[in-house]
Motif scaffolding. Structure first.
Motif, PDB file in Angstrom:
ATOM      1  N   PRO A   1       0.052   8.776  -2.958  1.00 27.63           N
ATOM      2  CA  PRO A   1       0.673   7.558  -2.443  1.00 27.63           C
ATOM      3  C   PRO A   1       1.511   7.834  -1.199  1.00 27.63           C
ATOM      4  O   PRO A   1       2.084   8.919  -1.036  1.00 27.63           O
ATOM      5  N   MET A   2       1.579   6.843  -0.342  1.00 25.94           N
ATOM      6  CA  MET A   2       2.306   6.970   0.921  1.00 25.94           C
ATOM      7  C   MET A   2       3.773   7.350   0.687  1.00 25.94           C
ATOM      8  O   MET A   2       4.345   8.141   1.448  1.00 25.94           O
ATOM      9  N   VAL A   3       4.380   6.806  -0.360  1.00 25.95           N
ATOM     10  CA  VAL A   3       5.796   7.095  -0.588  1.00 25.95           C
ATOM     11  C   VAL A   3       6.029   8.575  -0.880  1.00 25.95           C
ATOM     12  O   VAL A   3       7.063   9.145  -0.481  1.00 25.95           O
ATOM     13  N   ASN A   4       5.102   9.215  -1.569  1.00 19.50           N
ATOM     14  CA  ASN A   4       5.240  10.649  -1.824  1.00 19.50           C
ATOM     15  C   ASN A   4       5.099  11.448  -0.539  1.00 19.50           C
ATOM     16  O   ASN A   4       5.815  12.437  -0.316  1.00 19.50           O
ATOM     17  N   ILE A   5       4.157  11.044   0.304  1.00 26.09           N
ATOM     18  CA  ILE A   5       3.963  11.742   1.578  1.00 26.09           C
ATOM     19  C   ILE A   5       5.188  11.566   2.465  1.00 26.09           C
ATOM     20  O   ILE A   5       5.637  12.519   3.119  1.00 26.09           O
ATOM     21  N   ARG A   6       5.762  10.377   2.479  1.00 25.54           N
ATOM     22  CA  ARG A   6       6.994  10.158   3.252  1.00 25.54           C
ATOM     23  C   ARG A   6       8.101  11.107   2.781  1.00 25.54           C
ATOM     24  O   ARG A   6       8.799  11.728   3.603  1.00 25.54           O
ATOM     25  N   ALA A   7       8.282  11.187   1.472  1.00 25.72           N
ATOM     26  CA  ALA A   7       9.349  12.030   0.934  1.00 25.72           C
ATOM     27  C   ALA A   7       9.111  13.500   1.260  1.00 25.72           C
ATOM     28  O   ALA A   7      10.045  14.244   1.597  1.00 25.72           O
ATOM     29  N   THR A   8       7.869  13.939   1.172  1.00 31.58           N
ATOM     30  CA  THR A   8       7.540  15.335   1.458  1.00 31.58           C
ATOM     31  C   THR A   8       7.750  15.669   2.926  1.00 31.58           C
ATOM     32  O   THR A   8       8.333  16.720   3.266  1.00 31.58           O
TER      33      THR A   8
ATOM     34  N   ASP B   1       0.814  -1.223   0.000  1.00 38.78           N
ATOM     35  CA  ASP B   1       0.000   0.000   0.000  1.00 38.78           C
ATOM     36  C   ASP B   1       0.843   1.267   0.000  1.00 38.78           C
ATOM     37  O   ASP B   1       0.325   2.364  -0.199  1.00 38.78           O
ATOM     38  N   GLU B   2       2.154   1.128   0.191  1.00 39.04           N
ATOM     39  CA  GLU B   2       3.026   2.307   0.164  1.00 39.04           C
ATOM     40  C   GLU B   2       3.003   2.988  -1.203  1.00 39.04           C
ATOM     41  O   GLU B   2       3.147   4.207  -1.300  1.00 39.04           O
TER      42      GLU B   2
ATOM     43  N   TYR C   1      -5.776   3.492   1.567  1.00 42.66           N
ATOM     44  CA  TYR C   1      -4.974   4.183   0.562  1.00 42.66           C
ATOM     45  C   TYR C   1      -5.770   5.097  -0.375  1.00 42.66           C
ATOM     46  O   TYR C   1      -5.255   6.149  -0.776  1.00 42.66           O
ATOM     47  N   PRO C   2      -7.027   4.782  -0.768  1.00 42.54           N
ATOM     48  CA  PRO C   2      -7.729   5.728  -1.659  1.00 42.54           C
ATOM     49  C   PRO C   2      -8.063   7.059  -0.990  1.00 42.54           C
ATOM     50  O   PRO C   2      -8.351   8.046  -1.673  1.00 42.54           O
ATOM     51  N   ASP C   3      -8.037   7.076   0.353  1.00 43.84           N
ATOM     52  CA  ASP C   3      -8.391   8.293   1.085  1.00 43.84           C
ATOM     53  C   ASP C   3      -7.196   9.204   1.348  1.00 43.84           C
ATOM     54  O   ASP C   3      -7.356  10.315   1.856  1.00 43.84           O
ATOM     55  N   ARG C   4      -6.017   8.764   1.014  1.00 42.98           N
ATOM     56  CA  ARG C   4      -4.818   9.505   1.377  1.00 42.98           C
ATOM     57  C   ARG C   4      -4.643  10.753   0.521  1.00 42.98           C
ATOM     58  O   ARG C   4      -4.674  10.702  -0.701  1.00 42.98           O
ATOM     59  N   SER C   5      -4.446  11.868   1.206  1.00 44.41           N
ATOM     60  CA  SER C   5      -4.192  13.147   0.537  1.00 44.41           C
ATOM     61  C   SER C   5      -3.597  14.085   1.569  1.00 44.41           C
ATOM     62  O   SER C   5      -3.715  13.859   2.787  1.00 44.41           O
ATOM     63  N   TYR C   6      -2.985  15.136   1.097  1.00 40.53           N
ATOM     64  CA  TYR C   6      -2.441  16.123   2.035  1.00 40.53           C
ATOM     65  C   TYR C   6      -3.543  16.852   2.801  1.00 40.53           C
ATOM     66  O   TYR C   6      -3.422  17.051   4.021  1.00 40.53           O
ATOM     67  N   PRO C   7      -4.635  17.263   2.152  1.00 44.84           N
ATOM     68  CA  PRO C   7      -5.721  17.907   2.918  1.00 44.84           C
ATOM     69  C   PRO C   7      -6.280  16.984   4.006  1.00 44.84           C
ATOM     70  O   PRO C   7      -6.561  17.444   5.125  1.00 44.84           O
TER      71      PRO C   7
END
Length: 250
Positions: free
Chosen positions: A130-137, A111-112, A164-170
């Motif tokens: 995706p989780m990997v983008n959020i980790r990097a940010t 799911d990453e 995972y479909p709910d993941r977003s920065y907001p």
């Protein structure tokens, strides 16, 4: 001259890819697609994006078969990073930061890299983060002094526990506020995300294409493998379904 084939979609558009390397760009791969691509006898195949959940994902056997046909197979960024880690011992080559995270055990779950995206006519536009983008940010934000390590860890926990479909920065910021996490840091992070968020998948996809361009554009020695590929009923079923689907399209 060599012939290169790349499967990509939400991680990188074909238009962006063609600016890097002369290749045939195909949509995100489903089971059987890489087998069909390998039948065209390219020098190398790059797997970036692949479908999952509602359809069967790219099979390990079709990648191993492609390499046994003297075709180089590289992966990174998304489904390609997962398969490259899983098949590294057989000779599939991984490229990029996300592949490195999986390889070193820093991340483990499928799911990453998972996300939802639009249809082909919408350019496979990402509809979640995706989780990997959020980790990097978040790592970049902490390194820049925007957030503390404590908030960094708390935010990762908020995102990781979500579907995972709910993941977003907001979504991440809203849930952090609901939990009473530092308002000042969250506001600074919101501004950081607006201008400096990291699209690690895109960066890794570009890196994979650069590697393919530099190694294969002028040709390359055929891929050599040390294993013997056994033919099973399951493998034959994958081939039969792919061949039938290809014939119906033709």
């Amino acid at each position: 001259m060599s012939r290169l084939i790349v499967f990509c979609g939400p991680s990188l558009s074909p238009e962006e890819g063609r600016a890097v390397v002369d290749a045939v760009f195909l949509p995100p791969a489903r089971q059987g697609d890489l087998y069909l691509a390998a039948r065209e006898k390219p020098t190398a195949i790059g797997l970036v994006d692949g479908l999952f959940d509602q359809v069967n994902s790219v099979a390990h056997k079709e990648i191993r078969w492609a390499m046994s046909q003297e075709i180089h197979v590289l992966g990174g960024a998304n489904m390609g990073a997962l398969r490259a880690v899983e098949l590294a011992a057989f000779g599939m080559e991984g490229v990029g930061t996300i592949f490195g995270w999986y390889q070193r055990g820093l991340i483990e779950d499928d799911d990453e890299v998972a996300l939802i995206h639009g249809a082909a006519e919408d350019g496979h536009r990402p509809l979640s983060e995706p989780m990997v983008n959020i980790r990097a940010t978040l790592s970049a934000a902490e390194a820049s002094g925007v957030i503390s390590s404590t908030l960094h860890g708390a935010l990762l926990g908020i995102v990781k526990e979500s579907f995972y479909p709910d993941r977003s920065y907001p979504m991440m910021l809203a849930r952090a506020r609901e939990r009473g996490l530092g308002a000042g840091e969250l506001e600074a992070l919101r501004d950081f995300i607006g201008t400096r968020k990291v699209d690690q998948k895109r960066l890794d996809a570009l890196r994979l294409l650069e590697v393919m361009r530099d190694r294969f554009s002028a040709g390359a020695e055929p891929k050599k493998v040390l294993y013997h590929l056994s033919y099973t009923d399951a493998w034959q079923a994958i081939r039969d379904r792919a061949d039938a689907g290809s014939a119906s399209v033709d």
